[in-house]
Structure formats: structure tokens, C-alpha cells
Design a protein around this motif. Structure first.
Motif, mmCIF file in Angstrom:
data_model
loop_
_atom_site.group_PDB
_atom_site.id
_atom_site.type_symbol
_atom_site.label_atom_id
_atom_site.label_comp_id
_atom_site.label_asym_id
_atom_site.label_seq_id
_atom_site.Cartn_x
_atom_site.Cartn_y
_atom_site.Cartn_z
ATOM 1 N N PHE A 86 40.925 37.477 39.385
ATOM 2 C CA PHE A 86 40.258 36.209 39.650
ATOM 3 C C PHE A 86 40.782 35.571 40.946
ATOM 4 O O PHE A 86 40.026 34.920 41.670
ATOM 5 N N VAL A 87 42.069 35.778 41.224
ATOM 6 C CA VAL A 87 42.630 35.297 42.493
ATOM 7 C C VAL A 87 41.939 35.981 43.666
ATOM 8 O O VAL A 87 41.557 35.340 44.656
ATOM 9 N N ALA A 88 41.758 37.294 43.562
ATOM 10 C CA ALA A 88 41.084 38.047 44.627
ATOM 11 C C ALA A 88 39.660 37.551 44.822
ATOM 12 O O ALA A 88 39.176 37.416 45.957
ATOM 13 N N GLY A 89 38.955 37.272 43.714
ATOM 14 C CA GLY A 89 37.601 36.746 43.811
ATOM 15 C C GLY A 89 37.551 35.398 44.497
ATOM 16 O O GLY A 89 36.635 35.127 45.295
ATOM 17 N N ALA A 128 30.188 47.071 44.374
ATOM 18 C CA ALA A 128 30.925 48.252 43.924
ATOM 19 C C ALA A 128 32.425 47.979 43.896
ATOM 20 O O ALA A 128 33.139 48.418 42.979
ATOM 21 N N ILE A 129 32.914 47.248 44.881
ATOM 22 C CA ILE A 129 34.356 46.999 44.990
ATOM 23 C C ILE A 129 34.841 46.017 43.935
ATOM 24 O O ILE A 129 35.891 46.219 43.312
ATOM 25 N N GLY A 130 34.089 44.938 43.703
ATOM 26 C CA GLY A 130 34.532 43.878 42.798
ATOM 27 C C GLY A 130 34.843 44.356 41.388
ATOM 28 O O GLY A 130 35.967 44.119 40.885
ATOM 29 N N PRO A 131 33.908 45.024 40.698
ATOM 30 C CA PRO A 131 34.211 45.500 39.345
ATOM 31 C C PRO A 131 35.363 46.493 39.298
ATOM 32 O O PRO A 131 36.147 46.502 38.338
ATOM 33 N N SER A 152 29.276 39.015 47.135
ATOM 34 C CA SER A 152 28.914 39.961 46.086
ATOM 35 C C SER A 152 30.145 40.493 45.356
ATOM 36 O O SER A 152 30.120 40.669 44.129
ATOM 37 N N LEU A 153 31.217 40.758 46.095
ATOM 38 C CA LEU A 153 32.456 41.246 45.480
ATOM 39 C C LEU A 153 32.918 40.291 44.385
ATOM 40 O O LEU A 153 33.202 40.702 43.248
ATOM 41 N N SER A 154 32.981 39.018 44.720
ATOM 42 C CA SER A 154 33.454 38.019 43.763
ATOM 43 C C SER A 154 32.508 37.900 42.577
ATOM 44 O O SER A 154 32.924 37.883 41.417
ATOM 45 N N PHE A 155 31.212 37.826 42.864
ATOM 46 C CA PHE A 155 30.234 37.617 41.805
ATOM 47 C C PHE A 155 30.204 38.783 40.816
ATOM 48 O O PHE A 155 30.212 38.586 39.598
ATOM 49 N N HIS A 156 30.186 40.014 41.323
ATOM 50 C CA HIS A 156 30.074 41.164 40.432
ATOM 51 C C HIS A 156 31.381 41.455 39.698
ATOM 52 O O HIS A 156 31.355 42.010 38.597
ATOM 53 N N LEU A 157 32.499 41.081 40.284
ATOM 54 C CA LEU A 157 33.758 41.161 39.553
ATOM 55 C C LEU A 157 33.646 40.345 38.265
ATOM 56 O O LEU A 157 34.027 40.810 37.171
ATOM 57 N N ILE A 158 33.121 39.126 38.396
ATOM 58 C CA ILE A 158 32.970 38.251 37.233
ATOM 59 C C ILE A 158 31.882 38.771 36.295
ATOM 60 O O ILE A 158 32.058 38.811 35.073
ATOM 61 N N PHE A 159 30.755 39.177 36.844
ATOM 62 C CA PHE A 159 29.613 39.536 36.014
ATOM 63 C C PHE A 159 29.902 40.738 35.128
ATOM 64 O O PHE A 159 29.446 40.795 33.982
ATOM 65 N N VAL A 160 30.646 41.694 35.636
ATOM 66 C CA VAL A 160 30.961 42.882 34.841
ATOM 67 C C VAL A 160 32.068 42.599 33.833
ATOM 68 O O VAL A 160 32.051 43.125 32.708
#
Length: 406
Positions: free
Chosen positions: A383-386, A363-366, A238-246
Motif C-alpha cells: 500500500f505504501v508503494a501504491g 501487470a506490475i501492481g498485482p 494503473s499500478l496503484s489501482f490494480h494493486l488494490i483491485f486484485v
């Protein structure tokens, strides 16, 4: 026709509306940033706080569903989702968004994944991977539909009008679909899958069931390594996905791409997500969930590596398809594994707690993306973190092992 398919249809449309509206936030991000004169980190934090509150609500949502039934909880959700968007459209200061959007929207949709997927899991055993794939794919289809519509409303009118339209649609839609929900097939004198006799947990390969075949209490589940493995894998995925989605839409706009073209990246991720959940969900019923989930995570990590050096629109479209497809498949398989492992008797409570991990990752990713952008002016390290979070997900899913039946 077996009433379980009405449950699947209702859950599918609730996901379209509730999850689809959640994943539209990226198209509002720059408008809110400009309107209130706030940083990318603070704008991202509105969504991050929303997802953090969702993680808390998810813990209690399973109890609420078991106590009051999915229909009552669903009507409550529709009411607060509509109220959230109506009040957000009236906000005149950034701090108000943390109440109108973050708090009220979490009350409206924090329970949606638990309600929809734990309910359909009780109605199906042999086709659990398929039906969970169908219901959870609604969010991807909702994004595909809603992201360009919201972008059009924002560009043709303003972001406040877009929120008003979204509020009316979600309030009516979620409430109406909730009326079809029933707790489990026994409420109507039926058996799972429409069987005429008590079913056995068959129809899938040994690997798909390389877990206990009993109904575990929450206390028993918490002591099992599978519980923590699934929870942590959901958090990282979820962290990776929501980082990208937001952040994918503002990232694209920062590269000189028009907002409408950028919103179509979200639409591609969304529709690919739909296909991934259905295709890989069904395939997991046949060939096993664990190895397929690992493969999907590795492909998703490869897509993120591609994104790190992507600056043109066609390259972003190429990224969106495998990223959305494999996330959808991984998420559907992890969801189905919860029912496979712990049984369905206490599934609402157990899934609610596990989904809290998913919401915490969201919550963390974005927040990571916003912080990295404000500090460096770019998204490369985000993106590296994701990518690393997805690789760790693949590793820990591989740790799931079969344990003896109760």
C-alpha cells in the motif's frame, strides 16, 4: 438523434462487460489459490501476465482498428473473451491458467479501452470529456454488478461455474455491442458532435486545451514530452489501482470479513468509479483537465494512506468511495487529454501505445502486492508503494505544458 450517442452507448456496454469481467479477478483469487495449491504471488501473476500481454496487444490494437474498423475488432474480442472463460473453467493445473486466462483473455480485452475510447473521441470534440467519462465508466458499473454475482456463484456452486456463466455473457454481449460501432462520423456523412459545419475545438477552457490543436502523426507524437508524460502517468496510476483491485478482497477476507462483504468493497469502488468518470469528466470540459487530474490524484493518495491502517469493514467501505471516484476521474481526464493533445486522425495508434503503459502498470501492481504478501504476510508496504506511485503521478501531470499549434 446524432448517431454518436449510439456509439457512446455501445462503448459503455462493452466496457461494462469487458472491463467489468477483468476486475472480477479479485473474487476468484483465493479460490484459485486453494484449488491449485499455489502462492499469492503466483495467483497474482496470472493476472499480471494477462495485463502484460494486454500492454503488447494494446500497441497493435490501434493499428487494427484503423485498418479493419472497430466493429470487426470488437467481434474478434468477444469471441476470444468467451473462449477464455470457457477454457479457464476446465483448467486442471495452474500452468494452464496462464494460457486460458492470461493469453486468451488478453486477446479478448487487451484492445477494449483503445477501441471504445478512441472511437468515441472521433465522434465528439466539444463533449469529449463527458463521453469518454461515460464510456470508460462502464468498467466501474460492470464491477459493481459482476463482483457480487460472481461471488454468489462461487459460494453457491463453484468457481468453474462462475467462469462458464461469465464466458457466455461476455461472448454474446461484446459481440452484439460491436455491431453498432462505426469508425468515425464521416462514415455516415456526419460531422463530430452532430455539427452542420466543420467544428472548431472549442467548448472548453484554455487550460483544458493547453496543448496543440492539430492532428499529429505517431512519429510526431513520440517526440513530444506530453506523450511520455501521459504514458508514464497512466502506468503509475494503473499500478496503484490494480494493486488494490486484485488484492483488496483477499486483504479483507484475511481480516476475517466474509467473501460477500469483501466483494462489496469492489462494488463500491466500481460504482464510485462510474460517478467519478462522468462527474469529473464533465467538470474537466468546463474548468480544465490538468489541475483537476492533479487534485484527484492527491485525494486518491490520501485514501491509500487511510487504507494502511484500516482493518474493519466500515473503514474499507469509507476507503472505497473516494478511491474509486478519484481514480475514475483521473483516468477519464488523462484519456480525454490524449485526444486534446494529439488530435483524432491517428488517435487509435497513439492511444493504443499509451494504453500499453496502463496495461504494464496493471501487470506490475498485482505482482508487487503478491510478492510483498508472500514475503511479509501482510500488505502494508504494498500500500505504501501504491501511495508513492500516485504522488509521482500528480507531480508528472503538473509537468504538461502548452506547445505551439502545428
Amino acid at each position: 438523434m446524432f448517431y454518436g450517442w449510439a456509439i457512446v452507448g455501445s462503448g459503455f456496454f462493452m466496457s461494462i462487460i469487458g472491463i467489468g469481467s477483468r476486475y472480477c479477478y479479485g473474487v476468484f483469487l483465493k479460490s484459485l489459490e486453494v484449488e491449485f495449491g499455489i502462492t499469492r504471488m503466483m495467483t497474482s501473476s496470472i493476472f499480471s501476465l494477462y495485463m502484460l500481454l494486454c500492454s503488447i496487444i494494446a500497441v497493435f490494437s490501434g493499428w487494427a482498428m484503423d485498418e479493419y474498423g472497430p466493429k470487426r475488432v470488437g467481434i474478434f474480442m468477444g469471441t476470444f473473451t468467451g473462449l477464455s472463460f470457457f477454457l479457464t473453467s476446465m483448467a486442471n493445473s495452474a500452468w494452464q491458467l496462464f494460457i486460458t486466462y492470461s493469453l486468451l483473455f488478453s486477446l479478448g480485452t487487451g484492445a477494449i479501452y483503445t477501441i471504445v475510447n478512441s472511437t468515441v473521441s472521433k465522434w465528439f470534440v466539444k463533449k469529449r470529456g463527458l463521453v469518454v467519462g461515460i464510456t470508460s465508466s462502464g468498467g466501474g458499473l460492470g464491477t459493481f454488478i459482476m463482483a457480487p454475482i460472481m461471488t454468489y456463484l462461487i459460494s453457491s456452486f463453484d468457481w468453474r461455474t462462475a467462469f462458464i456463466v461469465l464466458g457466455f455473457f461476455t461472448w454474446i454481449g461484446i459481440g452484439a455491442m460491436s455491431l453498432l460501432l462505426r469508425r468515425d462520423p464521416h462514415d455516415l456523412g456526419l460531422l463530430p458532435d452532430g455539427d452542420q459545419s466543420e467544428p472548431v475545438q472549442g467548448g472548453v477552457t484554455k487550460e483544458a486545451w493547453e496543448v496543440p490543436r492539430g492532428d499529429f502523426s505517431p512519429g510526431q507524437a513520440y517526440k513530444m514530452s506530453q506523450f511520455w508524460i501521459l504514458g508514464f502517468s497512466w502506468l503509475l496510476l494503473s499500478l496503484s489501482f490494480h494493486l488494490i483491485f486484485v488484492h483488496i478482497v483477499p486483504y479483507a477476507v484475511d481480516q476475517g470479513i466474509s467473501p460477500m462483504d469483501a466483494s462489496f468493497i469492489l462494488s463500491l469502488i466500481g460504482i464510485s468509479n462510474v460517478l467519478g468518470r462522468i462527474v469529473l469528466g464533465k467538470l474537466s470540459d468546463l474548468v480544465g483537465r490538468k489541475s483537476l487530474a492533479i487534485t484527484s490524484a492527491l485525494i486518491q493518495a490520501g485514501a491509500l494512506l487511510w487504507l494502511m491502517w484500516t482493518h474493519r469493514l466500515w473503514m474499507l467501505y469509507v476507503f472505497a468511495i473516494p478511491f474509486g471516484f478519484t481514480f475514475g476521474g483521473s483516468s477519464a481526464m488523462i484519456t480525454a487529454l490524449v485526444g486534446d493533445i494529439f488530435g483524432t486522425r491517428n488517435l487509435g495508434v497513439i492511444m493504443g501505445i499509451l494504453i500499453a503503459g496502463f496495461a504494464l502498470g496493471a501487470a506490475i501492481g498485482p505482482a508487487i502486492g503478491g510478492y510483498v504478501f508472500d514475503v511479509s504476510g501482510q500488505y502494508f508496504m504494498a500500500f505504501v508503494a501504491g501511495t508513492f506511485s500516485i504522488l509521482i503521478t500528480a507531480f508528472i501531470i503538473a509537468l504538461i505544458r502548452r506547445v505551439p499549434d502545428q
